[in-house]
Design an enzyme around this catalytic site. Structure first.
Site, PDB file in Angstrom:
ATOM      1  N   SER A   1      46.570  38.442  33.239  1.00 42.09           N
ATOM      2  CA  SER A   1      45.733  39.033  34.528  1.00 42.09           C
ATOM      3  C   SER A   1      46.915  39.048  35.417  1.00 42.09           C
ATOM      4  O   SER A   1      46.837  39.616  36.599  1.00 42.09           O
ATOM      5  CB  SER A   1      44.904  38.756  34.649  1.00 42.09           C
TER       6      SER A   1
ATOM      7  N   LYS B   1      48.051  41.964  36.630  1.00 40.36           N
ATOM      8  CA  LYS B   1      47.436  43.556  38.099  1.00 40.36           C
ATOM      9  C   LYS B   1      48.387  42.930  39.598  1.00 40.36           C
ATOM     10  O   LYS B   1      48.024  43.743  40.209  1.00 40.36           O
ATOM     11  CB  LYS B   1      46.076  42.614  37.950  1.00 40.36           C
TER      12      LYS B   1
ATOM     13  N   SER C   1      39.164  40.854  38.168  1.00 44.19           N
ATOM     14  CA  SER C   1      39.772  40.405  37.379  1.00 44.19           C
ATOM     15  C   SER C   1      40.039  41.874  35.874  1.00 44.19           C
ATOM     16  O   SER C   1      39.184  41.933  34.938  1.00 44.19           O
ATOM     17  CB  SER C   1      40.268  39.753  36.443  1.00 44.19           C
TER      18      SER C   1
END
Length: 524
Positions: A103, A106, A362
């Site tokens: 993640s 992101k 997230s």
């Protein structure tokens, strides 16, 4: 038809994927806490109570001692720590090598969106008709619910119940004079082009909320809460509650109540191409219950179904069905919005607030939506590939070290993403000095305070200090962001651990400890 099955026990979902696998959904309170792993790592942290590190050499030595622990014998580490104030490298280990970021992807998606779209960008969801209602309130033809990627078309930002955004749209139609619809309710997701799933996603992600299908018309994050409670007597069926309740999901309940004190074993199975949810197993009478967030197939049809139900609850009679139209349908039957009449519309929160939701918890779906919106708004095509083109061009413009870097999705759920700690630090450094830098920094989880770092680094100098994005996949753990040292020097860092096949708690504790070391660093 392909189907798959997952077996789970207990009340909470298994640890999620693509961030921390069990994320706290901040405002819905759906019980997807991160306690399974993260709640156990505080006592395992070692070294943060030691005296401050006064030289870079001491810092290097302590870091090397940590990475040489037996539990990390097969773990690949990539680390880069730089001073934002002096542009000096403090630590570097395999910083130019490629790692799976999970993640941490992101960070890239939200940075590009903030720069290219601006903090005040809003997503608009519209209701179109071909002709205004006549004097009797009749609408001839279809009512089109047209999505442009609003990721928060849900109860997270709208109070008053699961259908609130659709009730708002329905109320606007009623105020416009609509009383009866002689056509279908069409959920139109054609603003996005291409498959609803990301390249490099694994099939066993797809039943759960963190692997939900991506649609320009998404609602309630494209999943339903499945809540199970024991029956009153042994042998009774387990009670099943769906939130949001809808005819879009069919439940086959084969789970039964067992004697108190017996083990709980619950199985959920949802087909990859349907919304038939089969529940099997046993739940003891004294069970606290079970909760899971199950992704829905064909989100635009789900949204159209909910909107049709909202219209009927507001007294609007609908003669047609709930149907959906994607980009393939619109190639055959083009929709010219300039020839349509917009009878209702709602707008999202500004992008500055949306990326805060996205990065704090997230949220994979929101990142994938944002990637495709970038493609639509910047490149004229709402596809993942055009969105990735925007990311690549953005990284080139800011001078990031992108040699070998491969971007395949916007959320980090793909196992095909490859980035470097160096590229990530370059990105974070650029964003720190950008006019939107404060918005970006404030979107990141704060250690010991909120988001996916809420339960980490508590009681250490990193608590309330570190702002960083987490990342977790199988064998992959990452953390990248900002920290201020004991002498007030601002640092930017990226730490990536791949191929860690040992206990997750060990590597998470190590990441926390590394951040605590940086926070206590008192050297120059």
């Amino acid at each position: 038809m392909r189907r798959w099955r997952a077996t789970m026990t207990g009340f909470a979902m298994r640890e999620g994927r693509g961030g921390t696998r069990m994320k706290t959904n901040l405002r819905r309170g759906i019980g997807l806490g991160i306690a399974l792993t993260l709640g156990t790592i505080g006592p395992m942290m070692r070294g943060y109570a030691q005296p401050p590190l006064r030289t870079v050499r001491e810092l290097e030595r302590r870091v090397e001692e940590l990475l040489r622990r037996p539990e990390f014998a097969t773990t690949r580490w990539g680390i880069l720590v730089e001073s934002l104030d002096r542009r000096r490298v403090l630590l570097a280990r395999e910083a130019d090598q490629l790692f799976t970021p999970a993640s941490n992807m992101k960070l890239y998606t939200t940075a590009a969106a903030l720069i290219r779209l601006g903090p005040n960008f809003r997503f608009r969801t519209s209701v179109y008709v071909q002709m205004r209602p006549d004097e009797r309130g009749h609408v001839e033809g279809d009512v089109i619910l047209y999505g442009r990627g609003d990721p928060n078309l849900s109860t997270r930002t709208l109070a008053g119940g699961y259908l609130t955004p659709f009730f708002e749209l329905a109320d606007q139609l009623v105020r416009a004079g609509v009383r009866e619809v002689f056509g279908d309710i069409v959920g139109d997701e054609s603003y996005f082009v291409g498959p609803r799933l990301g390249l490099g996603w694994e099939w066993d992600d797809l039943q759960w909320y963190y692997g939900a299908e991506v649609s320009a018309l998404s609602v309630d994050d494209n999943f339903v809460d499945v809540i199970l409670r024991p029956g009153e007597r042994e042998g009774d069926p387990v009670r099943v509650i769906l939130s949001t309740p809808s005819t879009h999901v069919t439940v086959i309940n084969r789970a039964v109540t067992a004697a108190a004190g017996t083990p709980q074993r619950i199985e959920l199975e949802r087909g990859l191409q349907d919304n038939v949810l089969e529940i099997r197993g046993t739940m003891p009478r004294d069970s606290l219950g079970y909760r899971a967030a199950v992704a829905v197939h064909h989100p635009a049809l789900y949204a159209a179904t909910l909107f049709r139900e909202a219209l009927e609850r507001r007294g609007v009679r609908v003669h047609g069905r709930a149907v959906a139209a994607d980009w393939k349908v619109r190639r055959e039957r083009p929709l010219d919005l300039r020839q349509m009449i917009e009878l209702a519309a709602i707008e999202s929160i500004p992008l500055s607030e949306e990326i805060r939701v996205l990065n704090k918890i997230s949220q994979n779906l929101h990142a994938e939506i944002l990637l495709r919106v970038l493609g639509a708004e910047v490149k004229g095509e709402g596809s993942a590939e055009r969105g990735l083109d925007v990311l690549r061009e953005f990284l080139q413009e800011i001078g990031a070290r992108t040699s070998g870097v491969r971007l395949r999705d916007g959320s980090g759920l793909s196992r095909l993403n490859l980035v470097t700690p160096a590229a990530t630090v370059d990105l974070l450094r650029f964003m720190d000095r950008h006019e939107y830098g404060a918005i970006y920094r404030e979107s990141l989880p704060v250690a010991g305070v909120d988001g996916t770092l809420e339960r980490r680094m508590r009681g250490t100098p990193a608590e309330g200090n570190v702002r960083a994005k987490t990342g977790t996949l199988a064998y992959t753990f990452t953390l990248s962001g900002y920290v201020t040292t004991a002498r007030g020097e601002r640092l930017v860092f990226s730490i990536m651990a791949n191929h860690h096949t040992g206990e997750a708690a060990h590597v998470l504790s190590a990441l926390n400890e590394l951040c605590a070391m940086l926070a206590t660093f008192a050297g120059r």
